[in-house]
Design an enzyme around this catalytic site. Structure first.
Site, PDB file in Angstrom:
ATOM      1  N   ASP A 479      91.375   3.463 -33.457  1.00  0.00           N
ATOM      2  CA  ASP A 479      91.559   4.478 -34.493  1.00  0.00           C
ATOM      3  C   ASP A 479      92.803   4.184 -35.323  1.00  0.00           C
ATOM      4  O   ASP A 479      93.690   3.425 -34.919  1.00  0.00           O
ATOM      5  CB  ASP A 479      91.670   5.858 -33.844  1.00  0.00           C
ATOM      6  N   CYS A 527      87.771   2.752 -36.424  1.00  0.00           N
ATOM      7  CA  CYS A 527      87.802   4.123 -36.919  1.00  0.00           C
ATOM      8  C   CYS A 527      89.132   4.309 -37.619  1.00  0.00           C
ATOM      9  O   CYS A 527      90.146   3.754 -37.194  1.00  0.00           O
ATOM     10  CB  CYS A 527      87.658   5.107 -35.758  1.00  0.00           C
ATOM     11  N   ASP A 549      84.487  11.438 -39.495  1.00  0.00           N
ATOM     12  CA  ASP A 549      84.753  12.468 -38.492  1.00  0.00           C
ATOM     13  C   ASP A 549      83.839  13.673 -38.676  1.00  0.00           C
ATOM     14  O   ASP A 549      83.777  14.535 -37.793  1.00  0.00           O
ATOM     15  CB  ASP A 549      86.213  12.924 -38.584  1.00  0.00           C
TER      16      ASP A 549
END
Length: 744
Positions: A479, A527, A549
């Site tokens: 992420d 991500c 998301d």
């Protein structure tokens, strides 16, 4: 496929049976003139007849020559300041402060195959017969700088890939201020510009606008390719549709700041450039050093926008994604984030994993909150030590317990970030990107490590390696939840501060490369707060990307439709989540949530221990369906049928390469009273083949399904009472149709 060179006139023709690209060396200036890019044309000995020169009011290079203005010549890699006033492809400042360049032709060479780029992601070939590469060498005699222009053409794809490399062969530093990957001058402006725009939770929305005189552009100056724009744009003719007409697609294989710019001049010529964003970019090029631009992939289609997308899909799925997972189906996963957020312990995680295993889910992913004192988003990033209070047996113990269940185990990291309460921050505050004597802005209570520093990348690798080497981990969710602010590196000289953004993303690539080399079987999913770094550069390292998301099924129709403009289905992270949806509060049927998520990597983001038996049964059936069809979804040809940006109804389909099977998704956002009849006209089937629609057990020839379509209404002749008593579908309904070829 061939690259033909007219040695006498120095003309270059790259072509296959789908596309042609032609340019030449100018007689006097020895710079490069662009002649044609488009549908394949027959090769001939000379293309002098394509040269356009008329006398126009302008400044000209040569005294007495009134047709030597670069303002009116289509070029390959133009500069600024020597009669061309449009934005250039490159700009270099020398030791006296001049930015005038004159790169003249020196030589060419043809290379079998497609060489890789040092330190940068790029498309590739498995065999040299798949592509040929033309490399043009130009030289500026004042700067003593070499410019290498590279053009790779694939044998069986309408694809040409371009990049540039600068080599400083002087004894002094020169400064690159602009170094684009590609530039093309089109002869007219009769195009619409299509691009992908959005924000957090509403990424990759399709936008289009007619070209107008002046500048229109997409860009990022945020340190990542961004939620705001994707590094892709297309120029299509006004009459071009999804399936008919001409379109040119441009996609940058890069994950940092970028610029895609279209400039229309007063004579209606159109210049498109794409590459690293020149804003906040400089590169101090020392003697004998080189600078390599990222690769721009150019796709030509004469079968509409969908044809362009299918070319990108095949290329990126087969020759950008690489390694163990390239040709494999992906495991169905469950992620605990929306089920627990930070509030979990080992018992809760194992309970979710056991329930997921019962319905056939194959991979459990532990998301944020497993390390340091991470009980909310204010602490611990950078201290990748297991939180023993939550996980007394550590990641190694938890991963063993989950793999002993017969599942795979995955783990969340945010390796580029740091919080101020961590050991790494306290010992190395200089490792954070921030400007001295200025406020350091936080994002999500975190700051960004300077990945342009090798010691930072090596430190993070060591911390991740300590976890990976002692645990059973087959998946990493990587992420990145904030953009770069106050760009400055204490590791760089004052003249090099314009290098911060590019060096940063090179460091990210470096860490990926180290991890992949040691752990080639780990499946990475990238991500960045959802889709803020969904770009081709990331796909080279991480075969799939969390698209957004926002997990709401209705919002995902637009997000996944837009993502499919460039990216193959098996790169699009798409999950079924709980309702009311955590991002928009919408309640949608679990069948519709799955019917959207099927057209991607597929998984779940919910507390499976907190749902009723009927929902568990649905999930079990969904998992079984996806397992049976995921190879088709991974490798099939994707067609967009109904556009969510233009209609209340949305539809798409995927067809097996041999046309033996297809899956169609149909979605109706809002229910309507006393509505009209609906049909879905399909694409890509064999017109002479008979297919059974499994859900209806009816048979139809392919030509009927493509020309008449699937009729969605039923025949209620003499059954009026049954019509009035049937249950209404309601809002957010969907249907899935599976077609199978059958023999008469």
């Amino acid at each position: 496929m061939a690259i033909k060179v007219n040695e006498e006139n120095l003309e270059f023709h790259l072509f296959n049976d789908k596309v042609s690209y032609i340019f030449r060396v100018l007689e006097k200036s020895h710079q490069l003139e662009h002649l044609y890019y488009g549908k394949s044309i027959k090769h001939r000995d000379s293309y002098d007849h394509l040269i356009e020169r008329e006398v126009r009011p302008s400044c000209n290079l040569y005294e007495g020559d009134h047709t030597s203005s670069f303002e009116h010549i289509k070029q390959e890699y133009p500069s600024y300041g020597t009669t061309d006033y449009r934005y250039p492809s490159h700009m270099i400042t020398n030791e006296i402060g001049s930015s005038i360049t004159n790169f003249t032709y020196q030589s060419y060479r043809i290379i079998e195959g497609k060489p890789s780029l040092n330190g940068l992601p790029s498309t590739y070939v498995d065999d040299v017969s798949e592509a040929d590469t033309l490399e043009i060498t130009l030289f500026d005699h004042i700067l003593k700088c070499t410019l290498l222009l590279s053009y790779s053409i694939y044998t069986y794809r309408p694809v040409i890939c371009r990049h540039a490399q600068f080599v400083n062969q002087s004894q002094t530093n020169i400064q690159l201020n602009r170094a684009m990957s590609t530039s093309i001058d089109f002869p007219d402006n009769n195009y619409e510009m299509t691009y992908l725009s959005g924000a957090w939770a509403r990424e990759t929305h399709v936008e289009k606008q007619p070209l107008t005189k002046g500048i229109q552009s997409i860009y990022s100056s945020r340190g990542a390719s961004s939620h705001i724009y994707n590094p892709f744009l297309a120029l299509k003719r006004p009459h071009t549709t999804e399936h008919i007409g001409e379109v040119y697609g441009f996609s940058l294989v890069y994950s940092g700041n970028f610029l895609g710019q279209v400039e229309v001049d007063t004579y209606q010529a159109t210049r498109i450039t794409m590459g690293i964003n020149p804003f906040q970019f400089t590169w101090d090029l020392k003697p004998n050093e080189s600078f390599q631009t990222p690769e721009c992939v150019m796709v030509y289609s004469d079968t509409g926008v969908n044809g362009m997308s299918q070319t990108f899909h095949d290329l990126y799925r087969q020759r950008l994604v690489r390694g163990f997972w390239r040709d494999r189906v992906r495991p169905i996963l469950i992620n605990n984030w929306e089920a627990t957020y930070f509030d979990f312990d080992e018992e809760k995680i194992l309970t979710i994993a056991k329930a997921a295993k019962e319905v056939g889910i194959e991979l459990f992913v532990l998301d944020d909150g497993w390390f340091g004192e991470r009980n909310d988003d204010t602490s611990s990033l950078g201290d990748w030590f297991v939180n023993q209070k939550k996980l007394p047996n550590g990641i190694s113990g938890l991963s063993k317990k989950i793999t002993d269940l017969g599942m795979q185990f995955g783990l969340w990291f945010e390796p580029e970030m740091v919080c101020t309460d961590t050991d790494i921050f306290k010992r190395h505050p200089e490792w954070v990107i921030q400007t001295p004597n200025r406020t350091a802005s936080h994002g999500r209570n975190q700051f960004i490590l300077d990945f342009g520093r090798t010691e930072v990348v090596d430190y993070i690798f060591k911390m991740m390696d300590d976890i990976l080497s002692t645990s059973n981990i087959s998946y990493i969710k990587w992420d990145m939840n904030r953009y770069i602010t106050e760009p400055y590196s204490t590791n760089l000289h004052v003249d090099q501060q314009g290098e911060v953004f590019h060096r940063y993303i090179l460091g990210v690539y470096n860490l990926y490369e180290q991890l992949i080399e040691k752990y080639p079987h780990i499946l990475f999913e990238s991500c960045a707060g959802g889709g803020a770094r969904f770009d081709p550069g990331m796909l080279y390292y991480a075969p799939q990307t969390w698209a957004s998301d926002d997990t709401d099924a209705v919002e995902r129709l637009k997000i996944q439709y837009g993502s499919s403009m460039v990216y193959p289905l098996n790169s699009i992270g798409s999950h079924v989540s709980d309702v009311p949806n955590h991002q928009v509060g919408r309640i949608t049927p679990i069948a519709s949530r799955a019917n959207v998520a099927f057209f991607g990597t597929f998984g779940y983001e919910l507390d499976i221990t907190n749902i009723n038996e009927e929902e568990k049964r649905c999930i079990s059936e969904q998992v079984s369906f996806y397992k049976a069809k995921r190879e088709l979804i991974r490798s099939g040809t994707f067609f967009r049928l109904l556009n969510p940006f233009e209609s209340n109804e949305v539809s798409w389909m995927v067809v097996a390469a041999d046309q033996s099977e297809a899956i169609i998704g149909y979605y109706k956002v809002l229910s309507k009273p006393n509505d009209h009849y609906y049909r879905i006209q399909l694409k890509g089937l064999d017109p002479n083949q008979k297919y059974v629609i499994e859900e209806r057990q009816t048979t139809h020839y392919g030509d009927e399904l493509m020309n008449v379509g699937i009729i969605l209404a039923e025949n209620y002749t003499d059954r009026a009472n049954e019509f009035w008593s049937k249950k209404k579908e309601g809002d957010f309904s969907s249907k899935l149709f599976v077609l199978k070829a059958i023999n008469d």
